[in-house]
Design a protein around this motif. Structure first.
Motif, PDB file in Angstrom:
ATOM      1  N   ILE A   1      -3.064   6.015  -4.766  1.00 41.96           N
ATOM      2  CA  ILE A   1      -3.941   4.933  -5.768  1.00 41.96           C
ATOM      3  C   ILE A   1      -3.550   5.663  -7.364  1.00 41.96           C
ATOM      4  O   ILE A   1      -3.296   5.050  -8.017  1.00 41.96           O
ATOM      5  CB  ILE A   1      -5.347   4.959  -5.594  1.00 41.96           C
TER       6      ILE A   1
ATOM      7  N   TYR B   1       0.875  -0.938   0.142  1.00 40.73           N
ATOM      8  CA  TYR B   1      -0.090  -0.041   0.015  1.00 40.73           C
ATOM      9  C   TYR B   1       0.678   1.319  -0.092  1.00 40.73           C
ATOM     10  O   TYR B   1       0.431   2.177  -0.612  1.00 40.73           O
ATOM     11  CB  TYR B   1      -0.819   0.015   1.217  1.00 40.73           C
TER      12      TYR B   1
ATOM     13  N   GLY C   1      -9.041   6.530  -3.459  1.00 36.40           N
ATOM     14  CA  GLY C   1      -7.782   6.693  -2.604  1.00 36.40           C
ATOM     15  C   GLY C   1      -8.200   6.907  -1.243  1.00 36.40           C
ATOM     16  O   GLY C   1      -7.753   6.441  -0.176  1.00 36.40           O
TER      17      GLY C   1
ATOM     18  N   ASP D   1      -3.613  10.310   0.331  1.00 33.38           N
ATOM     19  CA  ASP D   1      -4.418   8.920   0.043  1.00 33.38           C
ATOM     20  C   ASP D   1      -4.625   8.718  -1.552  1.00 33.38           C
ATOM     21  O   ASP D   1      -4.807   7.500  -1.905  1.00 33.38           O
ATOM     22  CB  ASP D   1      -5.766   8.868   1.085  1.00 33.38           C
ATOM     23  N   SER D   2      -5.092   9.962  -1.737  1.00 31.11           N
ATOM     24  CA  SER D   2      -5.366   9.685  -3.312  1.00 31.11           C
ATOM     25  C   SER D   2      -4.094   9.585  -4.187  1.00 31.11           C
ATOM     26  O   SER D   2      -4.309   8.831  -5.186  1.00 31.11           O
ATOM     27  CB  SER D   2      -6.085  11.112  -3.927  1.00 31.11           C
TER      28      SER D   2
END
Length: 290
Positions: free
Chosen positions: A275, A137, A240, A271-272
């Motif tokens: 992804i 991740y 994300g 977080d975005s």
């Protein structure tokens, strides 16, 4: 004025300024104007990604609450090995975006980790699962991010793919928030992120596509078609955010950290990006064969 608002504003400005300086030639120009020792932009970007990956990995370890087993101490050595492999490619210009099976498998692992988080979260209660998830991740997305910009050591040019990727992510988040605030009625994922709506999502997609049109028109030197990149960003940036929200919800954590006052941790802010970066990297691979 509310002190928290002032704090959020200042830290937000500093955060954006650091991203801009490290993902565009402005950083090297600024440092070289005040320092007798010149620096190339590629090193600033590398330092930024390395810093974000280290802090993000540490935050992920804290969120997932590792036990007393060996897994907690194996995470960083594994991450260092993976990042070192990508770092060699970064400095030796080895990101040719050819169809490499190991890269496709690594990108597939990110998708598998996301599915596991949503469908089989109990697997992440084991330290072995936490170890694998943290590496996939955090380490893999930042490692793939090293391959997004193009640079030349001969004329010290540095392309702006990552800068505009951040701009599109920020615009997607902002447009989705505004559209959701004024028009949002249908919840997207009420149990994970109650404020997200399908109307906000649609607004984010439409307005990000508008912005990406201008990026494509006025930045023709960027790799790929940025209308496509804009659509991918608007589509996957909300995912994300949901992934990180689900991660925190699974382990009962409110924020990933507090390194950015008023905004939370690195994972909260990126977080975005975690992804979108591998998704755009995959697009750059496929774009060569289309």
């Amino acid at each position: 004025m509310d002190k928290n608002l002032i704090q959020r504003t200042i830290s937000g400005i500093v955060y954006v300024a650091i991203i801009i300086l490290c993902t565009s030639p402005l950083g090297a120009q600024f440092i070289n104007s005040i320092s007798p020792e010149p620096i190339q932009q590629q090193y600033l970007y590398y330092l930024l990604i390395t810093f974000l990956m280290v802090i993000g990995s540490w935050e992920c370890i804290k969120i997932m609450k590792f036990g007393k087993g060996y897994e907690k101490w194996v995470v960083f050595p594994v991450i260092v090995i993976i990042f070192y492999m990508f770092s060699k490619r970064y400095f030796y210009h080895d990101f040719y975006f050819d169809f490499r099976l190991n890269e496709i498998l690594a990108l597939a692992l990110i998708a598998i980790a996301v599915v596991t988080l949503f469908k089989y979260p109990n697997e992440l209660y084991y330290d072995s699962g936490k170890l694998i998830f943290t590496v996939i991740y955090v380490a893999l997305p930042f490692s793939f991010a090293l391959g997004l910009p193009k640079y030349s050591t001969y004329n010290h040019t540095f392309s702006l793919e990552v800068l505009f990727l951040f701009i599109l992510i920020w615009s997607s988040d902002t447009f989705a928030y505004l559209a959701g605030k004024f028009f949002g009625k249908h919840k997207m994922a009420p149990k994970i992120s109650p404020k997200k709506t399908w109307e906000g999502y649609a607004g984010g997609v439409i307005l990000t596509l508008v912005l990406s049109y201008f990026v494509e028109q006025y930045q023709p030197e960027l790799r790929g078609n940025w209308m496509v990149v804009g659509f991918l960003v608007a589509t996957f940036a909300p995912l994300g955010d949901l992934v990180e929200s689900q991660l925190k919800r699974t382990f009962g954590v409110k924020d990933s950290g507090n390194i950015i006052p008023g905004h939370g941790g690195i994972l909260d802010r990126l977080d975005s990006f975690l992804i979108c970066a591998p998704v755009v990297y995959l697009y750059f691979i496929l774009e060569k064969f289309i």
